[in-house]
Design an enzyme around this catalytic site. Structure first.
Site, PDB file in Angstrom:
ATOM      1  CB  SER A  23      15.545  10.356  -1.781  1.00 26.84           C
ATOM      2  OG  SER A  23      15.547  11.766  -1.883  1.00 26.84           O
ATOM      3  CG  ASN A 110      18.569  19.888   7.089  1.00 26.68           C
ATOM      4  OD1 ASN A 110      18.586  19.163   6.092  1.00 26.68           O
ATOM      5  ND2 ASN A 110      19.649  20.152   7.811  1.00 26.68           N
ATOM      6  CB  THR A 155     -14.743 -16.794  25.612  1.00 35.78           C
ATOM      7  OG1 THR A 155     -15.149 -18.044  26.151  1.00 35.78           O
ATOM      8  CG2 THR A 155     -15.777 -15.726  25.957  1.00 35.78           C
ATOM      9  CG  HIS A 156     -11.210 -19.568  25.811  1.00 32.69           C
ATOM     10  ND1 HIS A 156      -9.980 -19.428  26.406  1.00 32.69           N
ATOM     11  CD2 HIS A 156     -12.123 -19.110  26.714  1.00 32.69           C
ATOM     12  CE1 HIS A 156     -10.139 -18.926  27.625  1.00 32.69           C
ATOM     13  NE2 HIS A 156     -11.425 -18.711  27.826  1.00 32.69           N
ATOM     14  CB  SER A 277      -7.325 -22.001  -6.508  1.00 32.96           C
ATOM     15  OG  SER A 277      -6.384 -22.945  -6.974  1.00 32.96           O
ATOM     16  CE  LYS A 283      -9.688 -22.963  -1.580  1.00 32.59           C
ATOM     17  NZ  LYS A 283      -8.246 -23.100  -1.346  1.00 32.59           N
ATOM     18  CG  ASN A 285      -8.988 -19.070  -2.089  1.00 34.74           C
ATOM     19  OD1 ASN A 285      -9.493 -20.011  -1.475  1.00 34.74           O
ATOM     20  ND2 ASN A 285      -8.124 -19.238  -3.074  1.00 34.74           N
ATOM     21  CD  GLU A 290      -6.469 -15.738   2.680  1.00 31.20           C
ATOM     22  OE1 GLU A 290      -7.271 -15.787   1.733  1.00 31.20           O
ATOM     23  OE2 GLU A 290      -5.559 -16.550   2.843  1.00 31.20           O
ATOM     24  CE1 TYR A 317      17.417  15.490   7.250  1.00 27.83           C
ATOM     25  CE2 TYR A 317      19.734  15.643   6.650  1.00 27.83           C
ATOM     26  CZ  TYR A 317      18.459  15.186   6.390  1.00 27.83           C
ATOM     27  OH  TYR A 317      18.217  14.441   5.278  1.00 27.83           O
ATOM     28  CD  GLN A 322      17.600  10.914   0.898  1.00 25.02           C
ATOM     29  OE1 GLN A 322      17.857  12.117   0.838  1.00 25.02           O
ATOM     30  NE2 GLN A 322      18.193  10.032   0.128  1.00 25.02           N
ATOM     31  CE  LYS A 325      11.666  12.718   2.913  1.00 21.18           C
ATOM     32  NZ  LYS A 325      12.823  12.243   3.721  1.00 21.18           N
TER      33      LYS A 325
HETATM   34  N1  ARG Z   1      16.331  14.360   0.812  1.00 24.03           N
HETATM   35  C1  ARG Z   1      16.626  14.828   2.124  1.00 24.03           C
HETATM   36  C2  ARG Z   1      15.755  14.104   3.125  1.00 24.03           C
HETATM   37  O1  ARG Z   1      14.826  13.504   2.728  1.00 24.03           O
HETATM   38  C3  ARG Z   1      16.377  16.281   2.205  1.00 24.03           C
HETATM   39  C4  ARG Z   1      17.197  16.957   3.236  1.00 24.03           C
HETATM   40  C5  ARG Z   1      18.621  16.886   2.852  1.00 24.03           C
HETATM   41  N2  ARG Z   1      19.431  17.698   3.715  1.00 24.03           N
HETATM   42  C6  ARG Z   1      20.741  17.657   3.661  1.00 24.03           C
HETATM   43  N3  ARG Z   1      21.386  18.409   4.454  1.00 24.03           N
HETATM   44  N4  ARG Z   1      21.387  16.880   2.809  1.00 24.03           N
HETATM   45  O2  ARG Z   1      15.990  14.130   4.314  1.00 24.03           O
END
Ligand code: ARG
Length: 462
Positions: A23, A110, A155-156, A277, A283, A285, A290, A317, A322, A325
Site C-alpha cells: 500500500s 493497527n 424558481t423552477h 476546444s 469556444k 468553455n 464543470e 481490525y 487498508q 486511505k
Molecule cells: N497498511 C495497513 C493499513 O493500512 C497497516 C495496518 C496493518 N495491520 C496488520 N495487522 N496487517 O491498514
C-alpha cells in the site's frame, strides 16, 4: 525485505499477493503523520522507562533524519516493505541500528495507522478549512462589489421576482458557512488518540497514553482499544462533510455553467479559468465549473466506499481497512482543489450587469407586487392573484410586459389598479427594496448580511 517476514512466515510472498498487499504507493502520503506519531510514541516509551533516555534520543533523531530525507526527496520507498510504517521503521533500523527495533514496543500497526489517519485528517482538514475561508471571502467580496446589481430571482429556473446579485451570491456563502461547521465538528470528534490500543487489546507496557495524546494535540486517548483500532466512522463523518460541501460546490458550478452560457450571459469567466476546444476555435468553455461538478461525484464516491468498506466488519481490525486511505485522500484532494479553483474563478469573473438588468425587465417579475398592491388595498390575496394572472395572460397575448399594459386594461381588470403607487409596484427596483425583512434582498438587509458574513469568516480565521 519486509520486517514481518522471516519469523512466522519464512517463505516469500506470491507476486499477486505482493501486489495486493502493498500500500506504500498510496499510504506514503501519511509520512508526516507517521513520523510525528512515532516520535510521540518513542518519547512516551522514554517517559515510562521502557526506553532509556539515550535510546529515546537515538530513535527520535533517527526519525528526524528520515523526515529530512523524505522532505529532500532522498528517501527510497520500497514496495516490498509493504506500507509507510514498515518503510520508515526499516529505514530507522538502517540508520540507528537494532535499537530502532525498540520503537515498535507496545505498538501495533493497527493503532499506529489509526493514529496516522487522524493526524492526516486534522492536517488536511485545516487546509480544507483555509480553502473554504478563501472561497467564502471571494464570494463576499464580489457580493459587496455588486451590491447595486439587480437580477431576477428564479424558481423552477423561471424568472420569479426581482432580487439582487449580492443576495444570490450570499446564498452561496450561507451553504459554505454550514459546510465549515460540519467539517469542524467532524474534525473535533476525530481528534482523539488511538495510540496505546495496540493491535486490539491494548498493551501490558506502562504506556503514557495521556501524555502521548497531549503531545500529539489530541483531546485525549480513546477509551476502548477495540474501537480505537477498528472504527473508521471518523473518516465517514469527514467524507460526509466533504460530500455535502462538494455537492454545494457542484451547485455553484452548475450556476456558473448556466450563467456563462450565451443564453444567460450573466457571467464571463476570466481566461485563466476557461479552456478552449481542440476543434471549435470560437469556444470558451467554463471547464472550471464543470470539473468542480465532476469532482463532487468522486467525493461522494469516497463516502460510499468508506461506508461500504466497514459495514460488515466485525470488531477488531480487519485488513479491509487498508482500503480506507485512497477514498479519504481523494476526497480531501478533490475538495481542496475545487475550493481553490472556484475561489479564483469567482474572484476574476465579470458579472454582466447589463444582461442581468435586461433579464429583470422581461417576464412580468413584478406580478407578485401587483397582487400585493391589491391585497394591501383589501382585496383577498387569492382574488388578487387571479386578477393579476389574467392580466399576465393578456400582456402575453399583446406581446408586452405587465408594466407596459395601458392603464385602461389594468383598471378594466380591477378598479383599484390605478394611481402612482401602482407604478412603484411595477418597478423592479422598488420591488427589491420593499422586500426588507430579515433574510430579504433589500439593500440595507444585504449590507447587514455582508457585514455579518465578514464577521463570521473573520472569526473563523484562527
Ligand atoms: N497498511 C495497513 C493499513 O493500512 C497497516 C495496518 C496493518 N495491520 C496488520 N495487522 N496487517 O491498514
Amino acid at each position: 525485505m519486509t520486517i514481518a517476514r522471516g519469523g512466522r512466515l519464512p517463505d516469500g510472498l506470491d507476486r499477486a499477493m505482493e501486489q495486493l498487499n502493498t500500500s506504500v504507493d498510496v499510504d506514503s502520503a501519511l509520512w508526516p503523520d507517521d513520523i510525528q506519531g512515532s516520535i510521540a510514541h518513542a518519547r512516551g516509551l522514554g517517559r515510562s522507562g521502557v526506553l532509556s533516555a539515550a535510546e529515546t534520543e537515538t530513535i527520535v533523531s533517527g526519525l528526524e533524519r528520515i523526515r529530512e530525507e523524505i522532505e529532500q526527496g532522498r528517501f527510497v520507498w520500497d514496495r516490498a516493505r509493504e506500507d509507510v510504517h514498515m518503510n520508515i521503521e526499516a529505514r530507522l533500523v538502517e540508520l540507528v541500528g537494532p535499537v530502532g527495533g525498540k520503537l515498535h514496543t507496545g505498538r501495533s500497526r493497527n493503532d499506529q495507522v489509526a493514529t496516522d489517519l487522524r493526524l492526516y485528517c486534522r492536517r488536511r482538514g485545516q487546509e480544507a478549512l483555509a480553502s473554504l475561508d478563501r472561497l467564502a471571502g471571494a464570494i463576499v467580496d464580489r457580493a459587496e462589489g455588486e451590491l447595486d446589481t439587480l437580477m431576477p430571482a428564479y424558481t423552477h429556473l423561471q424568472r420569479a421576482q426581482p432580487s439582487r446579485l449580492s443576495h444570490h451570491l450570499l446564498a452561496w456563502q450561507e451553504l459554505l458557512r454550514r459546510d465549515r461547521g460540519r467539517l469542524e465538528d467532524a474534525l473535533r470528534r476525530a481528534n482523539e488518540s488511538p495510540l496505546g490500543a495496540g493491535a486490539v487489546a491494548g498493551s501490558g507496557f506502562p504506556l503514557d497514553r495521556e501524555g502521548v495524546a497531549r503531545e500529539l494535540g489530541f483531546a485525549g486517548p480513546m477509551q476502548n482499544s477495540i474501537d480505537a483500532t477498528g472504527s473508521r466512522d471518523f473518516l465517514m463523518e469527514i467524507a460526509s462533510a466533504l460530500s455535502i460541501l462538494g455537492m454545494h460546490l457542484s451547485r455553484i458550478g452548475e450556476e456558473i455553467v448556466l450563467w456563462s452560457s450565451v443564453e444567460f450571459g450573466f457571467m464571463t469567466l476570466s481566461d485563466a479559468f476557461s479552456t478552449s476546444s481542440s476543434m471549435m476555435p470560437q469556444k470558451k468553455n467554463p471547464d472550471v465549473a464543470e470539473l468542480v461538478r465532476g469532482k463532487s461525484a468522486r467525493i461522494l464516491g469516497s463516502l460510499t466506499a468508506l461506508l461500504v468498506l466497514e459495514k460488515s466488519l466485525c470488531f477488531g481490525y480487519g485488513r479491509d481497512l487498508q482500503e480506507d486511505k485512497e477514498p479519504i485522500f481523494d476526497a480531501f484532494d478533490a475538495a481542496i482543489v475545487s475550493l481553490d479553483a472556484l475561489a479564483g474563478a469567482i474572484s476574476t469573473a465579470t458579472f454582466r450587469r447589463d444582461r442581468m438588468r435586461a433579464a429583470l425587465l422581461r417576464g412580468h417579475l413584478c406580478a407578485t407586487d401587483v397582487a400585493d398592491f391589491l391585497a394591501t388595498r383589501g382585496v383577498p390575496f387569492r382574488e388578487a392573484h387571479h386578477v393579476v394572472g389574467a392580466l399576465v395572460r393578456e400582456a402575453d397575448t399583446r406581446g408586452v410586459e405587465l408594466s407596459e399594459l395601458p392603464e385602461s386594461a389594468l383598471v378594466a381588470a380591477h378598479p383599484l389598479l390605478t394611481g402612482p403607487e401602482l407604478k412603484s409596484a411595477l418597478d423592479p427596483e422598488a420591488a427589491v427594496e420593499r422586500r426588507a425583512l430579515v433574510g430579504g434582498p433589500a439593500k440595507p438587509r444585504v449590507q447587514a448580511a455582508i457585514a455579518a458574513a465578514r464577521a463570521f469568516w473573520k472569526a473563523s480565521e484562527r
